[in-house]
Motif scaffolding. Structure first.
Motif, PDB file in Angstrom:
ATOM      1  N   ARG A 252       1.101  -1.190   0.109  1.00 14.13           N
ATOM      2  CA  ARG A 252      -0.036   0.025  -0.232  1.00 14.13           C
ATOM      3  C   ARG A 252       0.387   1.381   0.252  1.00 14.13           C
ATOM      4  NH1 ARG A 252      -2.753  -4.261   1.545  1.00 14.13           N
ATOM      5  NH2 ARG A 252      -5.065  -3.755   1.824  1.00 14.13           N
ATOM      6  N   SER A 388      -9.358   2.089  -4.434  1.00 13.93           N
ATOM      7  CA  SER A 388      -9.583   0.974  -4.838  1.00 13.93           C
ATOM      8  C   SER A 388     -10.335   0.391  -5.273  1.00 13.93           C
ATOM      9  CB  SER A 388      -9.791   0.214  -3.209  1.00 13.93           C
ATOM     10  OG  SER A 388      -8.888   0.281  -1.833  1.00 13.93           O
ATOM     11  N   SER A 407      -5.931  -2.528  -6.217  1.00 16.85           N
ATOM     12  CA  SER A 407      -5.656  -0.984  -5.759  1.00 16.85           C
ATOM     13  C   SER A 407      -5.508  -0.543  -6.936  1.00 16.85           C
ATOM     14  CB  SER A 407      -3.741  -1.501  -5.209  1.00 16.85           C
ATOM     15  OG  SER A 407      -3.556  -0.297  -5.427  1.00 16.85           O
ATOM     16  N   LEU A 414      -5.231  -6.673  -3.782  1.00 20.90           N
ATOM     17  CA  LEU A 414      -4.911  -6.385  -2.426  1.00 20.90           C
ATOM     18  C   LEU A 414      -5.440  -7.534  -1.608  1.00 20.90           C
ATOM     19  CD1 LEU A 414      -5.302  -2.933  -2.353  1.00 20.90           C
ATOM     20  CD2 LEU A 414      -2.942  -3.766  -2.519  1.00 20.90           C
TER      21      LEU A 414
END
Length: 448
Positions: A252, A388, A407, A414
């Motif tokens: 992330r 997202s 993502s 993810l």
């Protein structure tokens, strides 16, 4: 590109002094990169081993018996392998992949990357293997990065390197190359890494371990090294064995991690987080319920998935008691924003023989997905995340199988969760289906 700094000049000079790949490293790359496979033709009554290239003429009955058990023992290289009919195996005549070695040169960390190919021809000729070094990523102890590499062959259908040309300075291409949308060429994510690594003393001091290579399919090892050199939280996570939390942080692109106080509590109690996504969701929902996330009993449950599901159920009951109409007003409040952000992806559809994957087109749809699948895609407000994309995977009967979070920054999956956050038998097929169609997502992302 010509070197413009002293560091770039030095890296280019050192690139020419790197030793050739060893025979052991070469054999490791070839053995791990390409699976043994035989292609057969009943009409021609022959079987070819793609591992060594040997073609064996055989009786029709013998080939049919091997096909029935999907196993062929090569008479030349003495290996057992599955079989594919010639009509389905044309693309196996040339296979390629990227192989990386982590090592050092003087006071610089370097990741050397090789283009490994297995080349077969239809005739009875030996299989040819080539291993060509195509670029290196250099990292200083201050986390500065320089890439040296060979010129690239650009094409909308093919990406390769001019292996006969000298190295020069290269740079990350983001997610595009010219007019064609591509992954970053110099991102090491997904590479096959050599099992033995050599790192600088400072990296070893900061916690580097070869165990991190298990996450090379999800995160870049170059980024992992730079984090260990510059981010104290990353160093702490690796040194305390919280590798999945480190993976969560890298995937992330975070400089810190949520619920850091809970991580310290887990470390003091010798508790290792195995699934960072579920664990952090659990704690964030527990905090919403007013539970004490400084309490080791809350932070370190024996079965965190079970506790996650219990807390999620409590949240759902609590919210249901407040008022269903309030929830519907909440849905209407975010519906327009959600559709404005995500409508350009609504036309996507990825299909295989067993699975169909589509984006969820509304906040109401996310609510229904979470309710049917008994997970927190709605209660954790994933519809509010602008970076997202939430997709729903269904089987050929239209039944929900897993919910996917993709993502829109890194274009990587993810997480993908089945009912009650389980991993279904279709899990890897779903992830591979999304990854194989990721360019469609990137094309949508590029639209205004």
């Amino acid at each position: 590109m010509k070197p413009k700094t002293k560091l770039q000049t030095r890296c280019l000079e050192l690139a020419a002094k790197l030793p050739p790949i060893t025979r052991t490293q070469r054999n490791y790359a070839i053995g791990k990169m390409f699976r043994p496979l035989a292609i057969y033709s009943i009409r021609k009554r022959e079987v070819k081993c793609l591992n060594c290239g040997y073609v064996m003429p055989l009786e029709k009955s013998y080939i049919e018996a091997c096909v029935e058990i999907d196993c062929y023992d090569c008479f030349q290289c003495d290996r057992s392998m599955p079989m594919k009919p010639l009509s389905e195996a044309r693309h196996y005549y040339e296979e390629r992949g990227l192989f990386s070695i982590i090592t050092t040169k003087e006071d610089l960390q370097v990741i050397r990357t090789f283009n490994v190919r297995r080349i077969n021809v239809p005739r009875n000729q030996p299989t040819e293997f080539t291993v060509d070094e195509v670029y290196q990523t250099w990292i200083t102890i201050n986390s500065r990065e320089v890439i040296t590499g060979r010129p690239i062959i650009y094409s909308p259908f093919f990406l390769g390197w001019h292996t006969d040309r000298p190295m020069d300075i290269r740079r990350h291409n983001g997610n595009t190359t010219g007019a064609y949308i591509r992954d970053d060429i110099y991102d090491h994510t997904g590479h096959l890494f050599y099992k033995r690594t050599k790192v600088l003393p400072i990296l070893k001091r900061n916690g580097w371990t070869s165990r991190l290579l298990r996450y090379s399919g999800n995160v870049s090892m170059a980024v992992a090294m730079r984090y260990l050199l510059t981010v104290p939280t990353a160093e702490m996570l690796v040194k305390t064995g919280q590798y999945d939390l480190f993976r969560y942080m890298l995937s992330r692109e975070l400089r810190d991690i949520p619920m850091l106080h809970a991580v310290h509590i887990a470390n003091r109690n010798g508790y290792v987080v195995e699934d960072a996504d579920i664990w952090l969701d659990m704690l964030q929902m527990a905090e919403e319920l007013g539970m004490d996330t400084h309490n080791p009993k809350v932070v370190c449950p024996t079965d965190y998935i079970k506790v996650h599901n219990q807390i999620q159920a409590r949240i759902e009951r609590k919210r249901a008691k407040k008022d269903l109409e309030k929830k519907l007003r909440q849905i209407l409040k975010y519906e327009g924003r959600y559709k404005k952000q995500k409508s350009k992806y609504f036309g996507l559809c990825f299909e295989s023989d067993n699975i169909t994957i589509r984006p969820i087109r509304s906040v109401q749809g996310i609510f229904e997905e979470g309710s049917a699948m008994h997970h927190c895609v709605f209660t954790s407000r994933y519809y509010e995340k602008p970076d997202s994309l939430i997709l729903s995977a269904r089987d050929k009967n239209g039944l929900r199988v897993e919910t996917i979070e993709l993502s829109l920054t890194t274009f990587k999956v993810l997480q993908s969760r089945g009912k009650f956050n389980s991993t279904t038998p279709y899990h890897y097929e779903i992830i591979n289906l999304v990854n194989s169609n990721i360019n469609q997502v990137k094309q949508c992302a590029a639209k205004n």
